[in-house]
Design a protein around this motif. Structure first.
Motif, short mmCIF file in Angstrom:
data_model
loop_
_atom_site.label_atom_id
_atom_site.label_comp_id
_atom_site.label_asym_id
_atom_site.label_seq_id
_atom_site.Cartn_x
_atom_site.Cartn_y
_atom_site.Cartn_z
N GLN A 151 0.86 -0.95 0.01
CA GLN A 151 -0.35 0.01 0.21
C GLN A 151 0.40 0.85 0.18
O GLN A 151 1.29 1.81 1.15
N PRO A 152 0.87 1.60 -1.12
CA PRO A 152 2.08 3.02 -0.81
C PRO A 152 1.25 4.48 0.01
O PRO A 152 -0.03 4.46 -0.03
N HIS A 153 2.57 5.30 -0.03
CA HIS A 153 2.27 5.62 1.41
C HIS A 153 2.46 7.46 1.10
O HIS A 153 3.47 8.09 0.84
N LEU A 154 0.99 7.99 0.96
CA LEU A 154 1.36 9.35 0.10
C LEU A 154 1.35 9.38 -1.70
O LEU A 154 2.41 8.57 -2.28
N TYR A 155 0.76 10.17 -1.43
CA TYR A 155 0.98 10.82 -2.91
C TYR A 155 2.38 10.91 -3.54
O TYR A 155 2.98 11.26 -4.64
N SER A 156 3.20 12.15 -2.78
CA SER A 156 4.32 12.99 -2.91
C SER A 156 5.31 11.66 -3.43
O SER A 156 6.13 11.73 -3.80
N ARG A 157 5.55 10.76 -2.53
CA ARG A 157 6.60 10.12 -2.27
C ARG A 157 6.21 8.92 -3.34
O ARG A 157 7.32 8.51 -3.74
N THR A 158 5.43 8.59 -3.38
CA THR A 158 4.70 7.93 -5.02
C THR A 158 4.91 8.20 -6.10
O THR A 158 5.73 7.80 -6.92
N ARG A 159 4.60 9.75 -5.97
CA ARG A 159 5.68 10.55 -7.77
C ARG A 159 7.14 10.92 -7.66
O ARG A 159 7.56 10.06 -8.41
N ASP A 160 7.38 10.91 -6.23
CA ASP A 160 9.44 10.96 -6.15
C ASP A 160 10.01 9.82 -6.36
O ASP A 160 11.17 10.12 -6.99
N PHE A 161 9.47 8.39 -5.89
CA PHE A 161 9.95 7.57 -5.96
C PHE A 161 9.76 6.47 -6.75
O PHE A 161 9.77 4.95 -6.57
N ALA A 162 8.93 6.52 -7.70
CA ALA A 162 7.59 5.26 -8.69
C ALA A 162 8.51 4.26 -9.64
O ALA A 162 8.43 3.27 -9.01
N ILE B 76 -3.04 3.99 -3.30
CA ILE B 76 -2.44 5.24 -2.27
C ILE B 76 -3.32 5.24 -1.50
O ILE B 76 -4.25 5.19 -1.32
N TYR B 77 -2.13 4.62 -0.07
CA TYR B 77 -2.97 5.64 1.28
C TYR B 77 -2.88 7.58 1.33
O TYR B 77 -1.04 7.72 1.54
N PRO B 78 -3.52 8.10 1.55
CA PRO B 78 -3.03 9.04 1.26
C PRO B 78 -2.86 9.98 2.25
O PRO B 78 -1.57 11.53 2.66
N ALA B 79 -3.18 9.91 3.94
CA ALA B 79 -2.39 9.98 5.20
C ALA B 79 -2.85 11.69 5.30
O ALA B 79 -4.07 12.27 4.98
N ARG B 80 -2.11 13.12 4.96
CA ARG B 80 -1.68 14.22 5.52
C ARG B 80 -2.15 15.10 4.33
O ARG B 80 -2.72 15.93 4.34
N GLU B 81 -1.83 13.92 2.70
CA GLU B 81 -1.83 14.49 1.25
C GLU B 81 -3.13 15.47 1.07
O GLU B 81 -3.74 13.84 1.16
N GLU B 82 -3.31 15.90 -0.07
CA GLU B 82 -4.75 16.06 -0.83
C GLU B 82 -4.13 14.85 -2.30
O GLU B 82 -2.91 15.48 -2.60
N PRO B 83 -5.13 14.52 -3.18
CA PRO B 83 -4.66 13.89 -4.01
C PRO B 83 -3.32 14.85 -5.11
O PRO B 83 -3.77 16.38 -5.13
N ILE B 84 -2.53 14.43 -5.82
CA ILE B 84 -1.27 15.14 -7.00
C ILE B 84 -2.38 14.22 -8.02
O ILE B 84 -2.15 13.29 -8.16
N PRO B 85 -2.93 15.05 -9.01
CA PRO B 85 -3.35 14.67 -10.55
C PRO B 85 -2.58 14.08 -11.17
O PRO B 85 -1.20 14.70 -11.38
N GLY B 86 -2.48 13.18 -11.09
CA GLY B 86 -1.73 12.16 -12.46
C GLY B 86 -0.71 10.88 -11.48
O GLY B 86 -0.39 10.70 -12.22
N VAL B 87 -0.94 11.33 -9.87
CA VAL B 87 -0.62 10.19 -9.23
C VAL B 87 -1.00 9.46 -8.92
O VAL B 87 -2.20 10.23 -7.96
N THR B 88 -1.20 8.31 -9.29
CA THR B 88 -1.60 7.18 -8.97
C THR B 88 -1.16 6.07 -8.54
O THR B 88 0.58 6.36 -9.07
N SER B 89 -1.82 4.78 -8.00
CA SER B 89 -0.68 3.45 -8.18
C SER B 89 -0.32 2.65 -9.40
O SER B 89 0.88 1.83 -9.34
N GLU B 90 -0.83 3.17 -10.68
CA GLU B 90 0.16 2.70 -11.46
C GLU B 90 1.18 2.72 -12.12
O GLU B 90 1.51 2.05 -12.64
#
Length: 456
Positions: free
Chosen positions: A358-369, A387-401
């Motif tokens: 389960q990815p944690h944070l949109y920003s971490r997913t984006r930075d280290f995909a 993605i589990y968002p925790a404290r973050e709002e969604p980032i356009p184009g950033v999903t587990s895909e």
């Protein structure tokens, strides 16, 4: 700390909860808000805290509305728009971040602070256990629930030493003033806060400057950190096989790991790991080094390392049978994920390993995909969740895909968390590992129960 009452915004966090426990034990009134009810918040309520789960000023208990008597503590994960936080700030209450409060607590003792992108919970937990099982003893504020004690807070009425995790998120560890500092790693993370890898590393270098005069730095061999310590601070390096502190004569087999600990001027032979995972050799080397500097004896160290049960959600065996193994791990950075999978592969080289991540944070997913994809490709079979968002709002184009598409494992599937149990129910499993720092832990009891019924 003359306040009668302490109000925690985000009280259910692992780091906030141990401070809440600490002040309840000191006789303070404690209350707080958290977004969801958890096992931790239920335990706090049972111990005397007042907790609610809706952001509403009207829910704050009346005895916490006196600004002369109430200290407000908040976690950086809480947004500045939080209505309760805004109420306290606008009405002149004394408010501080969790790390600032922990810094105040640790300034009055000899602080052993463990920092690092990964490994800090395990190493700090090991240090606390080594001290607790010795004549030295300690206080400890930890980032995980220790299985040996069933808590993330240890208190002593005789020890002057406090063990604490030094969290780099939001530069929280800059509030601490260590006597002994351990840095386990400095692989880039939290780039949503730091912006660049260089700024991230610089924060660790500033942390080293905070070590008090006459103190110690225990630095992982090869970590990209240039110490900025006072001239009186002694610097040691460590790793599994190199450095001032390291391991020799490593023996792995029959579910056991035994090694000799080597220091510049001594050796402790025949150390057996209570949690026999390869990465814990290096973790143990760091912990033993710190314990020796605190005055723990060789025999005490040998006994305590063997009895160390680990922290929950750190390479945590949920089920261990000949036909099925189920492990849960908090790994949420690409390097942690890879280390966890490699450790499992070493324990079970001939078996099929299925991993749920389960990815944690949109920003971490984006930075280290790309890095996540490479790490997860070490699995035979990958189940990737949203993605589990925790404290973050969604980032356009950033999903587990964006991770999923780059995974090279022959078997892989993308699922929503709510689909996982049914999917696992129908699947043949050999070795299963759940990975991530989000709310996947809430599914562990159901997964374990389902697996226990197999073959009965």
């Amino acid at each position: 700390m003359d306040f009668e009452s302490i109000y925690f915004i985000g009280i259910g966090g692992i780091g906030m909860s141990n401070l809440a426990r600490y002040f309840m034990l000191k006789g303070k009134k404690v209350a707080g808000y958290d977004r969801t009810e958890t096992q931790l918040t239920r335990a706090l309520v049972a111990e005397g805290a007042q907790i609610h789960y809706e952001d509403a000023v009207s829910s704050i208990p009346v005895e916490f509305l006196d600004k002369e008597k109430t200290l407000v503590v908040y976690t950086p994960a809480v947004p500045v728009t939080h209505s309760e936080l805004q109420y306290f700030l606008q009405n002149g209450f004394t408010a501080m971040k969790r790390a600032q409060l922990l810094g105040e607590v640790t300034r009055t003792s000899d602080a052993v602070c463990v920092a690092g992108t990964h490994g800090k919970t395990t190493v700090s937990s090991m240090i606390a256990h080594l001290l607790r099982q010795s004549e030295v003893d300690c206080n400890a504020f930890l980032g995980g629930i220790l299985k040996n004690y069933g808590t993330n807070l240890l208190l002593s009425d005789k020890s002057h030493i406090t063990v604490a995790e030094a969290d780099e998120y939001d530069r929280s560890f800059h509030w601490l003033r260590p006597w002994i500092a351990v840095i386990t790693s400095a692989d880039p993370d939290h780039l949503d806060i730091y912006g660049t890898e260089e700024a991230y590393r610089e924060s660790f270098e500033h942390f080293t400057s905070l070590i008090r005069k006459g103190g110690y730095l225990i630095l992982k061999e090869g970590a990209p950190v240039t110490p900025h310590t006072d001239a009186s601070v002694k610097i040691f390096t460590y790793s599994e096989s190199r450095g001032d502190f390291h391991a020799e004569n490593i023996s792995i087999g029959n579910g056991e790991i035994i090694f000799d600990f080597v220091a510049p001027d001594s050796r402790i032979a025949g150390i057996q790991l209570g949690v026999p995972v390869r990465v814990n050799i290096e973790n143990a080397v760091a912990a033993i080094a710190a314990a020796l500097l605190c005055g723990v004896g060789p025999d005490e160290i040998r006994q305590a390392m063997k009895s160390f049960g680990g922290a929950k959600r750190r390479f945590d065996f949920q089920l261990k049978r000949p036909d099925i193994v189920f492990i849960d791990d908090y790994a949420h950075h690409p390097q942690e994920v890879a280390a966890s999978i490699r450790s499992i592969r070493q324990l079970y080289p001939e078996r099929k390993i299925t991993g749920v991540f389960q990815p944690h944070l949109y920003s971490r997913t984006r930075d280290f995909a790309d890095d996540f994809a490479r790490s997860l490709s070490l699995l035979d079979d990958v189940i990737l969740l949203d993605i589990y968002p925790a404290r973050e709002e969604p980032i356009p184009g950033v999903t587990s895909e964006i991770i999923f598409d780059k995974i090279s494992s022959k078997e892989k599937v993308l699922l929503k968390k709510g689909e996982l149990l049914d999917f696992l129910q129908q699947k043949k499993l050999d070795v299963l590992v759940t990975l991530g720092a989000g709310d996947i832990e809430h599914l562990l009891p159901a997964i374990r129960e389902m697996l226990e019924k197999r073959g009965v």
